[in-house]
Scaffold this motif. Structure first.
Motif, PDB file in Angstrom:
ATOM      1  N   ILE A 179       0.823  -1.206   0.000  1.00 44.02           N
ATOM      2  CA  ILE A 179       0.000   0.000   0.000  1.00 44.02           C
ATOM      3  C   ILE A 179       0.863   1.264   0.000  1.00 44.02           C
ATOM      4  N   GLY A 180       2.151   1.118  -0.189  1.00 48.09           N
ATOM      5  CA  GLY A 180       3.037   2.273  -0.303  1.00 48.09           C
ATOM      6  C   GLY A 180       3.169   3.089   0.959  1.00 48.09           C
ATOM      7  N   MET A 181       3.132   2.448   2.116  1.00 43.11           N
ATOM      8  CA  MET A 181       3.228   3.162   3.386  1.00 43.11           C
ATOM      9  C   MET A 181       4.669   3.138   3.894  1.00 43.11           C
ATOM     10  N   THR A 182       5.166   4.300   4.304  1.00 39.78           N
ATOM     11  CA  THR A 182       6.536   4.431   4.788  1.00 39.78           C
ATOM     12  C   THR A 182       6.532   4.728   6.281  1.00 39.78           C
ATOM     13  N   ILE A 183       7.423   4.071   7.011  1.00 39.98           N
ATOM     14  CA  ILE A 183       7.566   4.326   8.446  1.00 39.98           C
ATOM     15  C   ILE A 183       8.949   4.903   8.691  1.00 39.98           C
ATOM     16  N   ASP A 184       8.980   6.132   9.207  1.00 40.96           N
ATOM     17  CA  ASP A 184      10.235   6.758   9.632  1.00 40.96           C
ATOM     18  C   ASP A 184      10.296   6.715  11.157  1.00 40.96           C
ATOM     19  N   THR A 185      11.471   6.493  11.713  1.00 41.96           N
ATOM     20  CA  THR A 185      11.607   6.368  13.162  1.00 41.96           C
ATOM     21  C   THR A 185      12.640   7.368  13.689  1.00 41.96           C
ATOM     22  N   LEU A 186      12.366   7.903  14.871  1.00 49.73           N
ATOM     23  CA  LEU A 186      13.276   8.811  15.547  1.00 49.73           C
ATOM     24  C   LEU A 186      13.496   8.305  16.969  1.00 49.73           C
ATOM     25  N   GLY A 187      14.746   8.150  17.367  1.00 50.94           N
ATOM     26  CA  GLY A 187      15.075   7.656  18.694  1.00 50.94           C
ATOM     27  C   GLY A 187      15.575   8.767  19.592  1.00 50.94           C
ATOM     28  N   LEU A 188      14.913   8.961  20.720  1.00 45.76           N
ATOM     29  CA  LEU A 188      15.335   9.976  21.685  1.00 45.76           C
ATOM     30  C   LEU A 188      16.380   9.388  22.626  1.00 45.76           C
ATOM     31  N   VAL A 189      17.546  10.001  22.697  1.00 44.37           N
ATOM     32  CA  VAL A 189      18.649   9.526  23.537  1.00 44.37           C
ATOM     33  C   VAL A 189      18.792   8.013  23.380  1.00 44.37           C
ATOM     34  N   PRO A 190      19.126   7.531  22.194  1.00 47.06           N
ATOM     35  CA  PRO A 190      19.031   6.107  21.879  1.00 47.06           C
ATOM     36  C   PRO A 190      20.115   5.251  22.533  1.00 47.06           C
ATOM     37  N   ASN A 191      19.763   3.979  22.751  1.00 44.07           N
ATOM     38  CA  ASN A 191      20.748   2.969  23.133  1.00 44.07           C
ATOM     39  C   ASN A 191      20.864   1.971  21.985  1.00 44.07           C
ATOM     40  N   THR A 192      21.797   1.051  22.101  1.00 37.10           N
ATOM     41  CA  THR A 192      22.083   0.139  20.992  1.00 37.10           C
ATOM     42  C   THR A 192      20.879  -0.725  20.631  1.00 37.10           C
ATOM     43  N   LYS A 193      20.216  -1.295  21.630  1.00 37.73           N
ATOM     44  CA  LYS A 193      19.091  -2.186  21.364  1.00 37.73           C
ATOM     45  C   LYS A 193      17.933  -1.435  20.701  1.00 37.73           C
ATOM     46  N   MET A 194      17.645  -0.226  21.205  1.00 38.02           N
ATOM     47  CA  MET A 194      16.563   0.545  20.616  1.00 38.02           C
ATOM     48  C   MET A 194      16.914   0.968  19.191  1.00 38.02           C
ATOM     49  N   ARG A 195      18.156   1.369  18.979  1.00 38.36           N
ATOM     50  CA  ARG A 195      18.571   1.788  17.649  1.00 38.36           C
ATOM     51  C   ARG A 195      18.398   0.662  16.641  1.00 38.36           C
ATOM     52  N   LYS A 196      18.764  -0.552  17.024  1.00 42.66           N
ATOM     53  CA  LYS A 196      18.616  -1.689  16.116  1.00 42.66           C
ATOM     54  C   LYS A 196      17.149  -1.929  15.789  1.00 42.66           C
ATOM     55  N   GLN A 197      16.278  -1.835  16.796  1.00 38.20           N
ATOM     56  CA  GLN A 197      14.865  -2.092  16.557  1.00 38.20           C
ATOM     57  C   GLN A 197      14.242  -1.008  15.681  1.00 38.20           C
ATOM     58  N   LEU A 198      14.503   0.249  15.985  1.00 37.60           N
ATOM     59  CA  LEU A 198      13.926   1.332  15.199  1.00 37.60           C
ATOM     60  C   LEU A 198      14.489   1.348  13.781  1.00 37.60           C
ATOM     61  N   SER A 199      15.762   1.002  13.618  1.00 38.66           N
ATOM     62  CA  SER A 199      16.346   0.923  12.277  1.00 38.66           C
ATOM     63  C   SER A 199      15.678  -0.181  11.467  1.00 38.66           C
ATOM     64  N   CYS A 200      15.433  -1.308  12.101  1.00 32.97           N
ATOM     65  CA  CYS A 200      14.792  -2.430  11.420  1.00 32.97           C
ATOM     66  C   CYS A 200      13.388  -2.047  10.967  1.00 32.97           C
ATOM     67  N   ILE A 201      12.633  -1.344  11.819  1.00 36.87           N
ATOM     68  CA  ILE A 201      11.277  -0.916  11.466  1.00 36.87           C
ATOM     69  C   ILE A 201      11.310  -0.014  10.237  1.00 36.87           C
ATOM     70  N   ALA A 202      12.228   0.946  10.238  1.00 37.80           N
ATOM     71  CA  ALA A 202      12.308   1.894   9.117  1.00 37.80           C
ATOM     72  C   ALA A 202      12.733   1.205   7.823  1.00 37.80           C
ATOM     73  N   GLU A 203      13.754   0.352   7.908  1.00 34.68           N
ATOM     74  CA  GLU A 203      14.269  -0.307   6.711  1.00 34.68           C
ATOM     75  C   GLU A 203      13.238  -1.215   6.063  1.00 34.68           C
ATOM     76  N   ALA A 204      12.355  -1.793   6.853  1.00 37.74           N
ATOM     77  CA  ALA A 204      11.358  -2.720   6.314  1.00 37.74           C
ATOM     78  C   ALA A 204      10.400  -2.036   5.355  1.00 37.74           C
TER      79      ALA A 204
END
Length: 421
Positions: A179-204
């Motif tokens: 359906i052409g939907m894009t998800i952009d993610t922003l991490g506030l004061v990120p840690n490694t685990k959160m960064r990996k999860q938010l990056s994965c969501i965006a890349e998908a």
């Protein structure tokens, strides 16, 4: 290997530029922007208890988010329909089952009433859990319908606390719907685990991930993403390739999206009239953990399986997207009613899933097809018009050979003179 990736990227860029420059203006076709659809954006804000932390410019994370949202609401273009969804804003208890349902639409996706939206944001207070997966599913429903661009902007300060509903898998499911939907993610004061999860969501979904540590950074990035939604966007048309050419869908010029299983091959058909040129490129994205060393092959073959031309690219884990392209000109015909040539595009990948990684749905694939009028002499297309007849190359080789002989004679003469003296 890096040179191969750059070459593949350059080929795709060249194909796009040539297609834009040579194609005749026509009515909007598959994958082209029409400029008539309305862009929609859903801002998804984490309001969990951790947003009370005071580590952004001397204030709380929640205060920074509220300030950013107020500035974004003031700057939102009139042509964008904007909504706000929260996660973890209403349930402060310890029951995970209840906490993982805590997502609500704070302001519906619609033409923006800035005063009403700001009033709603002012009521927020850090409260509960972090149900990112459920919030993304609901946000996708918020944006459902319409033909314009659809963008979810997720702002969070921690990883999801509602496993086993993996937010990364949720994002892949949303992308798989085509359906052409894009998800952009922003991490506030990120840690490694959160960064990996938010990056994965965006890349998908082909989105972006940004680390944010200051209020002005958050404001600027959200404004940028909202403005990007207002720009004319090319939405790929969902298609489904076949396992063999005879069953493949026939595509016209445009941008298409599909899913391809690991190690699978997909076929698509394109009709090319005499005197026309087929230009095609394909990109396959690794939206999950894959084994290193992989590649993508794009072949143009006849309906009988004979290869006409190919393009290929390889990767080694340094990039999440591998792209390649090809060109195929057809000769002119003296007959006015000469039939079109059916060309089969075969896309093959050599990705393999890392241990424990799900293989379904398949990898996201984006295919660009452009059929344009060919050059005056199709036989010269392979050399891109350089050195027609290759006479120039022959002259350069001859000049180089004579120069080498002359230099060798002069060098030997100088050595002989040196020995004599």
């Amino acid at each position: 290997m890096i040179r191969t990736q750059r070459l593949a990227a350059g080929v795709c860029a060249l194909l796009a530029a040539l297609a834009a420059g040579l194609a005749h203006p026509v009515a909007a076709s598959a994958g082209e922007p029409t400029g008539e659809a309305t862009a929609k954006v859903d801002l998804v804000l984490d309001v969990s208890g951790s947003m009370r932390a005071r580590d952004i410019d001397g204030g709380t994370r929640m205060a920074a988010a509220k300030q950013a949202f107020n500035e974004v609401l003031d700057a939102t273009p009139e042509e964008v329909q904007l909504g706000i969804r929260t996660l973890g804003a209403n349930y402060a208890g310890d029951d995970q089952k209840t906490g993982c349902k805590d997502t609500a639409q704070l302001y519906p996706v619609s033409t923006l009433d800035r005063t009403e939206a700001k009033s709603a944001v002012a009521t927020l207070s850090p409260t509960g859990w972090t149900p990112i997966g459920p919030a993304l599913l609901k946000a996708a429903d918020d944006l459902n319908g319409g033909d314009g661009s659809k963008r979810i902007v997720l702002i969070s300060d921690g990883e999801d606390t509602c496993a086993p509903l993996d937010p990364c898998e949720v994002a892949r499911e949303i992308a798989a719907k085509g359906i052409g939907m894009t998800i952009d993610t922003l991490g506030l004061v990120p840690n490694t685990k959160m960064r990996k999860q938010l990056s994965c969501i965006a890349e998908a979904t082909g989105g972006t991930y940004t680390s944010v540590e200051h209020t002005d950074e958050l404001t600027d990035k959200v404004n940028q993403l909202v403005d990007r939604a207002a720009d004319p966007v090319v939405t790929p048309v969902a298609t489904e390739g076949a396992a063999q050419c005879t069953d493949a869908p026939t595509l016209k010029s445009g941008l298409y999206t599909d899913r391809e299983e690991f190690g699978q091959q997909r076929f698509y058909r394109v009709d090319v009239n005499p005197g026309q040129e087929l230009r095609a490129s394909v990109s396959v994205a690794a939206d999950r953990a894959v084994s290193p060393d992989y590649g993508v092959l794009l072949r143009a073959v006849t309906v009988h399986g004979r290869e006409i031309v190919r393009g290929e690219a390889t990767g080694n884990g340094r990039t999440d997207v591998v792209s390649t392209g090809l060109r195929h000109p057809t000769a002119e015909s003296d007959e006015d009613d000469a039939p079109a040539e059916t060309v089969c595009l075969q896309v093959t990948n050599s990705f393999s899933a890392a241990s424990g990684v799900k293989t379904t749905p398949g990898l996201p694939l984006e295919l660009t097809v452009d059929v344009v009028d060919g050059p005056s002499q199709a036989s010269d297309v392979a050399s891109f018009g350089l050195g027609r007849g290759w006479w120039l190359l022959g002259v350069l080789v001859l000049v180089g050979f004579l120069a080498g002989l002359l230099w060798g004679w002069v060098s030997r003469w100088r050595v002989a003179v040196w020995r004599t003296n």
